[in-house]
Motif scaffolding. Structure first.
Motif, PDB file in Angstrom:
ATOM      1  N   THR A  29      -0.039   4.204  -0.717  1.00  0.00           N
ATOM      2  CA  THR A  29      -0.854   5.406  -0.530  1.00  0.00           C
ATOM      3  C   THR A  29      -0.612   6.003   0.863  1.00  0.00           C
ATOM      4  O   THR A  29       0.063   5.409   1.699  1.00  0.00           O
ATOM      5  CB  THR A  29      -2.358   5.109  -0.703  1.00  0.00           C
ATOM      6  OG1 THR A  29      -2.837   4.378   0.431  1.00  0.00           O
ATOM      7  CG2 THR A  29      -2.630   4.330  -1.983  1.00  0.00           C
ATOM      8  N   GLY A  30      -1.217   7.134   1.112  1.00  0.00           N
ATOM      9  CA  GLY A  30      -1.063   7.832   2.379  1.00  0.00           C
ATOM     10  C   GLY A  30      -2.131   7.509   3.405  1.00  0.00           C
ATOM     11  O   GLY A  30      -2.196   8.164   4.444  1.00  0.00           O
ATOM     12  N   ALA A  31      -2.960   6.504   3.130  1.00  0.00           N
ATOM     13  CA  ALA A  31      -4.035   6.133   4.053  1.00  0.00           C
ATOM     14  C   ALA A  31      -4.217   4.619   4.056  1.00  0.00           C
ATOM     15  O   ALA A  31      -3.861   3.948   3.086  1.00  0.00           O
ATOM     16  CB  ALA A  31      -5.342   6.806   3.625  1.00  0.00           C
ATOM     17  N   PRO A  32      -4.769   4.065   5.142  1.00  0.00           N
ATOM     18  CA  PRO A  32      -5.065   2.629   5.148  1.00  0.00           C
ATOM     19  C   PRO A  32      -6.062   2.296   4.036  1.00  0.00           C
ATOM     20  O   PRO A  32      -6.941   3.106   3.718  1.00  0.00           O
ATOM     21  CB  PRO A  32      -5.705   2.390   6.522  1.00  0.00           C
ATOM     22  CG  PRO A  32      -5.331   3.570   7.346  1.00  0.00           C
ATOM     23  CD  PRO A  32      -5.158   4.715   6.395  1.00  0.00           C
ATOM     24  N   VAL A  33      -5.909   1.111   3.449  1.00  0.00           N
ATOM     25  CA  VAL A  33      -6.800   0.657   2.375  1.00  0.00           C
ATOM     26  C   VAL A  33      -7.247  -0.758   2.696  1.00  0.00           C
ATOM     27  O   VAL A  33      -6.453  -1.587   3.154  1.00  0.00           O
ATOM     28  CB  VAL A  33      -6.088   0.684   1.006  1.00  0.00           C
ATOM     29  CG1 VAL A  33      -6.992   0.135  -0.092  1.00  0.00           C
ATOM     30  CG2 VAL A  33      -5.642   2.097   0.652  1.00  0.00           C
ATOM     31  N   ASN A  61       0.852  -1.191   0.000  1.00  0.00           N
ATOM     32  CA  ASN A  61       0.000   0.000   0.000  1.00  0.00           C
ATOM     33  C   ASN A  61       0.889   1.243   0.000  1.00  0.00           C
ATOM     34  O   ASN A  61       1.315   1.716   1.056  1.00  0.00           O
ATOM     35  CB  ASN A  61      -0.914   0.020   1.227  1.00  0.00           C
ATOM     36  CG  ASN A  61      -1.768   1.272   1.279  1.00  0.00           C
ATOM     37  OD1 ASN A  61      -1.747   2.087   0.362  1.00  0.00           O
ATOM     38  ND2 ASN A  61      -2.527   1.416   2.353  1.00  0.00           N
ATOM     39  N   SER A  78      -7.215  -4.793   6.440  1.00  0.00           N
ATOM     40  CA  SER A  78      -6.821  -3.393   6.314  1.00  0.00           C
ATOM     41  C   SER A  78      -5.298  -3.331   6.217  1.00  0.00           C
ATOM     42  O   SER A  78      -4.587  -3.848   7.081  1.00  0.00           O
ATOM     43  CB  SER A  78      -7.306  -2.592   7.514  1.00  0.00           C
ATOM     44  OG  SER A  78      -6.913  -1.243   7.373  1.00  0.00           O
ATOM     45  N   ALA A 126      -1.083   2.457   5.625  1.00  0.00           N
ATOM     46  CA  ALA A 126      -0.454   3.362   4.657  1.00  0.00           C
ATOM     47  C   ALA A 126       1.053   3.141   4.611  1.00  0.00           C
ATOM     48  O   ALA A 126       1.698   2.987   5.647  1.00  0.00           O
ATOM     49  CB  ALA A 126      -0.753   4.812   5.035  1.00  0.00           C
TER      50      ALA A 126
END
Length: 106
Positions: free
Chosen positions: A41-45, A39, A65, A68
């Motif tokens: 990205t800058g946020a949990p996905v 991941n 989950s 980030a």
């Protein structure tokens, strides 16, 4: 043909909708031996993996989950068998998926 160890999915780019990432061909079965999700990205996905002929609640094998900026193993799916014609579907907006395993061709 004998058993062969291989990368089943290499760096698959995931979206927010479930999409097929692997299909066991005719006369072929496979076993999952390792899964990792990255991941960037800058946020949990949320990552989801499905095993079957479609991505439905009945075929979901894991929801996890992913923090980030992390790469995370998904050991919950190790050992799952994929029969000829079955598919793996995955979702996880902005993430990347790798799966190693073995294939047996009859």
């Amino acid at each position: 043909m004998p058993l062969s160890y291989k990368v089943l999915v290499s760096g698959a780019s995931l979206s927010g909708s479930a999409a097929s990432v692997y299909t066991a061909l005719a006369l072929t079965s496979a076993t999952i031996s390792a899964v990792s999700v990255n991941n960037p990205t800058g946020a949990p996905v949320t990552f989801e993996l499905y095993l079957g002929s479609a991505a439905t609640n009945n075929t979901k094998i894991v929801t996890k989950s992913i923090p980030a900026g992390k790469s995370v193993p998904v050991s919950e799916v190790v050992g799952h068998k994929i029969e000829a014609g079955m598919q793996l579907f995955a979702l996880g907006a902005g993430m990347f998926l790798n799966i190693s395993g073995s294939e047996y061709v009859q």
